[in-house]
Design an enzyme around this catalytic site. Structure first.
Site, PDB file in Angstrom:
ATOM      1  N   ASP A  12      21.016  12.476  21.429  1.00 36.17           N
ATOM      2  CA  ASP A  12      21.771  13.646  21.868  1.00 36.17           C
ATOM      3  C   ASP A  12      22.602  14.133  20.673  1.00 36.17           C
ATOM      4  O   ASP A  12      22.670  13.473  19.641  1.00 36.17           O
ATOM      5  CB  ASP A  12      22.679  13.212  23.035  1.00 36.17           C
ATOM      6  N   GLU A  45      22.166  18.466  16.931  1.00 30.90           N
ATOM      7  CA  GLU A  45      22.026  19.833  16.379  1.00 30.90           C
ATOM      8  C   GLU A  45      22.478  19.917  14.930  1.00 30.90           C
ATOM      9  O   GLU A  45      21.891  20.734  14.210  1.00 30.90           O
ATOM     10  CB  GLU A  45      22.825  20.803  17.256  1.00 30.90           C
ATOM     11  N   ASP A  89      22.664  20.918  28.356  1.00 32.53           N
ATOM     12  CA  ASP A  89      23.683  20.807  29.402  1.00 32.53           C
ATOM     13  C   ASP A  89      23.719  22.047  30.292  1.00 32.53           C
ATOM     14  O   ASP A  89      24.567  22.924  30.136  1.00 32.53           O
ATOM     15  CB  ASP A  89      25.040  20.544  28.757  1.00 32.53           C
TER      16      ASP A  89
END
Lengths: 553, 773
Positions: free
Chosen positions: B354, B357, B435
């Site tokens: 997770d 980015e 999300d």
């Protein structure tokens, strides 16, 4: 022990399908609940699905293909989506597993019959022994708990009788006190009526005087203008000084008023002192433009009553903050509403007002906050007293005293009635928990559950209310506490406590499965009812029978 | 520099052969002369402000190379619909961003951790794939600009088709035009450039149960037992960040997870797996071995001066970021997953990356400053969008190495879920749409989002079922499970602040509906796994738009509220509260059968209004398909391995059908050396035949599973049908009318062959004949 590499198990399964149908032929049908066995062995030529939808030859029973939509033709395979597999589990207790768990390489029955032979070991004796040992321990605790419970019930009976007797006494006292308070109130109201009348007389007189003075002033001004028109140069008027005079008059308004009262009383009882009256008239004139603060307070209060959404005019930040904590002491509130002046005049008024945990209607707290702010402007010095004033003050004080006594009795009465009204479980067995808190330490927190009252989570010095008593749930097996401290971005906290039989009180398994929704288990002898005991005894008997069955094998 | 593409020969069987003649009108490069770039220059007095330094809020971008932007334009004069450019929460057919009365930002490609993203926006999200696909009734083409810098794309729809302008902040033009001309050929051409999907382990196609966070080992055990108690299958339980010791990845919180190995063994013994989260930010703590090792070996991204390790804030507070650009750092990262290295890990533990980015809480736009320096001296500006994929890659490589160490050369296929992605991420594992929220809007937008990602060569994708933020009510939750069951990656997940929502917690009748939806997913696993093999071989998507399967039907070009799961199943999810019916488009020319009752759709398709209830969402089987299913409900995919198969034959108007089945051990790389079974199933001239797949005939895998039921839809009615096995062991098989699915109250819409006694991997043929005179 189980399911090492499941796909290998799958292969084993396929090799064993022969064995599976063979066991069906030998008569001991796999997975059949003995209570239903007859339906599979009936002499008729065909087997009928339990739902009656279809008939078929017996060879289709347990042939690893689902023919009946209700799953009844495949008690011993995984062919149907909804089948039920029965394992006898000799040495322990029988179990019904879903057909999805049959022949999947994982042992679900302790006798291993849900898998092909050789896959699982029969662990029922061990499982049974462990379960029975656990059961025995639990039963022993329950027996001990039941004894304690007998004591609880006795104490509950005594306590209830005491509460009843106490309530009767309080009732009597309350009735007497009510009379006293009513009498005191009547006297007080007479005094207030007199005061009101005096005030009206005074106001009427002041009005006349004011009008006369204004008239005189106008005449004087007219004369002055005439004079000025005659003069070539005009002295400019100092407007600042005028304003400052007016505002100092306003500042004294509160003081003037209290003094008024005292002076009016004096005036009514003896001959007027002219000098004093003169002074007083002048002062009264100074405040005439101002609204009587009492009246203003009442009006402001009325505004809040009618438009509760409006923010307070002044002190919006701090005042509102104060207002919420200053909420409503329930007994003080109506009193203050009836008689602002007297309430506000109390020196410890602030202390009465600040009463956390008790929410009050917002208009009321806002109004009070405003009154308080007015109070701060009142003079600290006492007004001059004379006999009449003293008499009146005494009458009012007497009323307050009697009223306070009455309030105290009412509280006592309410508390007794609350206790008597509580559901303390069968035979009142939970009575001894009424004044107790049971605690448990979990991670860094201490959880405290006070039955019939509230529950908290404590973290060092800080404590968070998880909820107040809201009652029993699930037929009296769960204590519910709701409306605790609100969660940021979430609900108000709550906790449900499942009560189970145990030798003594203990809190355990405190969890927060959902954000701010707590659950816990509490053991207490109060839950060791005869029904719990007999169920445990029944389990023991059955367990012993299981062992016998197994040895008969 | 105007260039028109020369006609390209097409070899698409069954597709419009006239396409080659029309290619001239398909793609134009630089027809608007927008190709332009900033020449590299020296800083000079009087340069305009912002050229050499930019500020954003409190952040300063030092821009050491000054302006580097580069732009170009691509026109699709014959296409009114363009697709792709994920990831955006918006329509599948991309809306124009410029034109009359249009006020929109361009589509942005810049990987960002966006808090509570909106559902109709061209704003950049967690992943970026600079692939645009244009489609009309005659041809499909693609444009792929391989550039990992921030990119902006304007879409202009005029009378002359669609024009697009692309601007990248830095880099070069590395542009590929994919000439199709069929949708599948575009997929194949794109896969030739960026790779095909790694074949996932079978378990990862099951249902995943996630939550931030399963609190402790007892919680994990309880949830695991809860699935069994409620007879709901699942394969994987997930642990979010709280399992770690203070957000130090590769460690365990000893208070709540004191015996992680025993916990994993318990799951394994139920045929299940554990997935744990590992993020690329490494807590700055000299007492933490991963930090000290990485620091010593120089495995962290540097700050703008290229000397100090870049220090940013994420879950653990001050952290370093693993430099995934560096081959050595990737090697180091991969080593962390060795069973001997990661204490408390077992072979049943898989991974989740997770925040890759990367998410930097105190960085500009919650990400890494553009002037941070990666391996090779690259500024983050140049490689930003590829970073997450390289983290994904290093993790997958770590698991592959772990598998080889544990199981020998056939190893163990990795499973890694990533939030960030780029062109090529399909080679490393699954991604999800980040999300989202528990709203009907987010449920709706998940379909176009997944279609875009799938079309861009990344088929193993899904959205958090139930919605990550907020609490779904029972209806929304059930509808989401019902949709999720037909999406390639199927995981329920929820935020720390939400109410628990394991599939049984909404109570009846919701639990039964959810159970049915998840069981349906498991029944479809053989079909789904076969689709994944096709994705693995050819780069085809799993979840497909209607036009992908029906490229000539213009009525389907803008549809993104229903989709195809592979070539055979049309899924029409219910995405509003209280729906009594929904409209859908059934492409004409096909025969459609209701997915549950097997009843044929009246007429020849087109627009239809169908009644719906809460028990399921409408699905339709496409006439002409054969689906392999495993219908026995089980607790996990592992527990299904020995189960028999059902073949559903849905005949088209000419009484023909075709399908295929791919099978292997579901786990290892043995398939790469031919240990698999790939079968082709055909129904022609009243004969159902099972034969080896023409392209690759694996010999070595023969698990011996039987066919327990063959369900044929669409046989002419009225006659009594007989079914005979042909060949040396010829015999008559039992067959009678019956329902498509084993559920009460369904019509006998099919001919059901009962226990034919055939192996699913065997070669055989069955003759169907009607005795009616």
């Amino acid at each position: 022990m189980v399911g090492r590499t499941l796909w290998v198990a799958g292969l084993v399964l396929l090799l064993c399908t022969q064995q599976l149908s063979a066991s069906a032929v030998t008569g001991t049908l796999r997975g059949v609940d003995p209570a239903l066995a007859e339906r599979y062995t009936s002499k008729g030529s065909s087997f009928k699905c339990f739902d009656g939808s279809k008939s078929m030859p017996h060879k289709r029973i347990n042939d690893n293909y689902c023919d009946c939509i209700d799953g009844s033709d495949e008690p011993g395979s995984s062919a149907c989506w909804n089948g039920r597999f029965y394992c006898r589990n000799r040495g322990y207790e029988p179990k019904v597993v879903n057909s999805s768990m049959v022949d999947d390489g994982i042992c679900d029955c302790c006798d291993g019959t849900d898998e092909q032979p050789g896959k699982c070991m029969d662990t029922c004796l061990e499982a049974g022994a462990a379960a029975r040992a656990e059961l025995k321990a639990r039963t022993a605790a329950a027996v001990a708990g039941a004894r304690v419970r007998d004591g609880y019930i006795k104490r509950a009976k005594i306590a209830r009788a005491e509460w009843d007797a106490h309530l009767k006494r309080v009732d009597m006292k309350h009735a007497e006190q009510k009379k006293k308070a009513d009498a005191a109130k009547a006297k007080k109201e007479a005094v207030e009526a007199a005061e009101k009348q005096e005030r009206e007389v005074r106001e009427a007189r002041e009005k006349v005087e004011r009008e006369e003075r204004e008239k005189a002033q106008k005449e004087a001004e007219a004369a002055k203008q005439l004079e000025e028109s005659k003069l070539s140069k005009v002295e400019p008027q100092d407007s600042d000084s005028v304003t400052s005079v007016a505002s100092s008059g306003a500042d004294q308004a509160g003081a003037v008023d209290t003094q008024n009262l005292a002076d009016e009383v004096a005036a009514a009882s003896k001959a007027a002192n002219e000098v004093a009256q003169q002074q007083q008239q002048e002062q009264a004139a100074g405040q005439a433009q101002e609204l009587d603060p009492d009246e203003e307070a009442k009006q402001r209060l009325a505004q809040w009553v009618h438009s509760s959404d409006e923010p307070p005019v002044e002190g919006a930040g701090e005042g509102a903050e104060e207002a919420t904590t200053a909420g409503g002491d329930e007994s003080a509130a109506p009193e203050a509403q009836d008689d602002d002046v007297e309430y506000v005049g109390e020196e410890d008024g602030e202390e009465i007002l600040i009463h956390p945990n008790e929410p009050a209607p917002s208009w009321w707290s806002k109004g009070k906050a405003w009154v308080l702010s007015k109070l701060q402007r009142a003079p600290s010095s006492s007004p001059p007293e004379d006999a009449e004033t003293a008499a009146r003050t005494a009458i009012k004080a007497a009323f307050t005293k009697e009223q306070n006594k009455l309030t105290e009795l009412e509280r006592e009465k309410q508390e007794l009635e609350r206790k008597l009204g509580l559901d303390l479980g069968p035979e009142g067995a939970f009575m001894p928990l009424i004044d107790r808190c049971i605690e448990a330490n979990v991670d860094k927190y201490t959880y405290s559950v006070c039955p019939f009252k509230d529950a908290h989570q404590k973290d060092g010095g800080a404590q968070t209310k998880l909820g107040g008593w809201s009652g029993w749930e699930s037929n009296g097996s769960v204590m519910s506490f709701t409306n605790g401290q609100g969660c940021w971005n979430g609900p108000a906290r709550s906790i449900t406590v499942t009560v189970v039989c145990g030798q003594d009180e203990a809190l355990m398994n405190v969890l927060e499965p959902n954000r701010c929704e707590y659950i816990a288990t509490m053991t207490t002898p109060a839950a060791c009812t005869p029904a719990v005991l007999s169920a445990l005894q029944g389990d023991i008997t059955r367990g012993e029978q299981d062992v016998l069955d197994h040895t008969e094998l | 520099m105007t260039s028109r593409n020369a006609p390209t020969p097409t070899s698409a069987p069954g597709y419009d052969q006239s396409l080659g003649l029309l290619m001239n009108d398909v793609v134009e490069l630089n027809s608007k002369s927008l190709f332009n770039f900033e020449p590299l220059r020296q800083k000079q007095e009087g340069d305009p402000e912002g050229l050499w330094e930019e500020t954003f809020r409190s952040h300063k971008d030092s821009k050491p190379k000054g302006p580097e932007a580069i732009s170009l334009d691509i026109a699709f004069p014959a296409a009114r619909h363009v697709y792709g450019l994920p990831q955006h929460a918006s329509d599948f057919s991309l809306k124009a961003t410029v034109g009359n009365n249009i006020s929109s930002e361009p589509f942005r490609l810049f990987n960002l951790d966006v808090f509570e993203y909106e559902t109709s926006s061209p704003f950049g999200l967690y992943g970026s794939i600079p692939l645009l696909v244009a489609h009309n009734a005659k041809a499909t083409v693609g444009a792929f600009w391989l550039n990992a810098a921030e990119m902006w794309i304007d879409v202009d729809k005029s009378a002359r088709g669609t024009q697009t302008q692309w601007i990248a902040e830095s880099g070069i033009v590395d542009l590929f035009i994919l000439l199709g001309p069929t949708p599948t050929q575009v997929s194949e051409q794109y896969a030739a450039l960026t790779g095909t999907t790694a074949l996932p382990q079978l378990f990862s196609l099951g249902y995943h149960q996630c939550r931030w966070n399963y609190r402790d080992e007892a919680d994990v055990a309880d949830v695991n037992a809860g699935f069994d108690a409620n007879d709901i299958p699942y394969d994987v339980i997930w642990l979010d960040i709280e399992y770690t010791n203070g957000k130090r990845y590769f460690t365990w919180d000893a208070a709540h997870f004191p015996t992680p190995e025993a916990m994993q063994h318990n799951l394994r013994d139920h045929g299940r797996k554990l997935v744990a989260i590992i993020d690329p930010h490494i807590k700055k703590d000299p007492a933490y071995y991963v930090q000290t090792e990485g620091e010593k070996r120089g495995c962290f991204v540097k700050d703008k001066d290229g000397q100090k390790d870049f220090d940013g804030w994420c879950w653990p507070g001050s952290s370093f970021y693993f430099d995934a650009m560096s081959p050595d750092a990737r090697q180091w990262w991969a080593e962390q997953f060795a069973l001997t290295k990661w204490q408390g890990s077992t072979p049943d533990l898989y991974l989740w990356n997770d925040m890759n980015e990367p998410s930097v809480f105190n960085g500009p736009e919650v990400t890494m400053p553009k002037d941070a320096i990666h391996f090779g001296g690259w500024e983050n500006r140049d490689v930003h969008n590829i970073y997450g994929m390289l983290v994904h890659r290093a993790t997958a490589e770590g698991l592959t190495a772990r598998g080889k160490a544990a199981f020998g050369s056939d190893g163990d296929r990795p499973f890694v879920l990533s939030r960030a992605f780029f062109a090529g991420s399909q080679r490393y594992g699954a991604i999800w749409t980040g999300d989202n929220a528990a709203t009907w809007d987010h449920l709706r937008v998940s379909v176009p989002m997944l279609l875009s990602i799938s079309l861009a060569g990344l088929p193993f994708c899904g959205a958090d079922v139930g919605g990550f933020f907020g609490n779904p009510d029972a209806e929304l939750a059930v509808r989401w499970w019902q949709l999720g069951a037909y999406t390639p990656f199927f995981r329920g997940h929820g935020h720390l602040d939400t109410k628990r929502r394991e599939p049984w917690l909404f109570g009846e009748p919701h639990t039964s509906r959810t159970r049915a939806a998840i069981r349906r997913r498991y029944a479809l696993l053989p079909y789904l796994y076969t689709l994944f093999r096709q994705a693995n071989l050819h780069g085809l998507p799993i979840m497909r738009s209607l036009w992908y399967e029906f490229p000539h039907e213009e009525a389907g070009f803008a549809i993104d509220d229903s989709f195809m799961l592979g070539p055979a199943i049309l899924v029409a999810p219910i995405m509003e509260a209280g729906a009594q019916s929904r409209s859908l488009y059934l492409p004409g020319g096909s025969k459609w059968y209701d997915g549950i009752t097997g009843e044929v759709m009246a007429g020849r398709g087109g627009e239809a209004q169908v009644a719906v209830d809460m028990d399921s969402i409408p699905t339709w089987l496409r006439g002409g398909s054969i689906l392999p299913l495993q219908e026995r409900p089980r607790r996990s995919s592992a527990a299904m391995q020995g189960d028999p198969f059902t073949l559903v034959v849905a005949l088209d108007a000419t009484s023909q059908a075709v399908g295929e089945l791919y099978l292997d051990d579901g786990k290892s790389f043995a398939f790469q050396r031919g240990v698999f079974a790939h079968r082709v199933l055909t129904f022609t001239d009243s004969v159902l035949a099972n034969a080896p797949y023409v392209e690759a005939a694996g010999k070595a895998y023969n698990p011996g599973n039987e066919v327990e039921r063959i369900v044929v839809l669409g046989l002419p009615r009225g006659g009594k049908w007989q079914v005979h096995l042909q060949g040396a062991e010829a015999r008559r098989l039992e067959a009678e009318p019956g329902p498509l699915t084993l559920r009460p109250g369904l019509p006998a819409s099919a001919l059901v062959v009962r226990k034919p006694g055939l192996q699913i991997t065997g070669s055989w043929s069955l003759k169907f004949s009607s005795s009616v005179s």
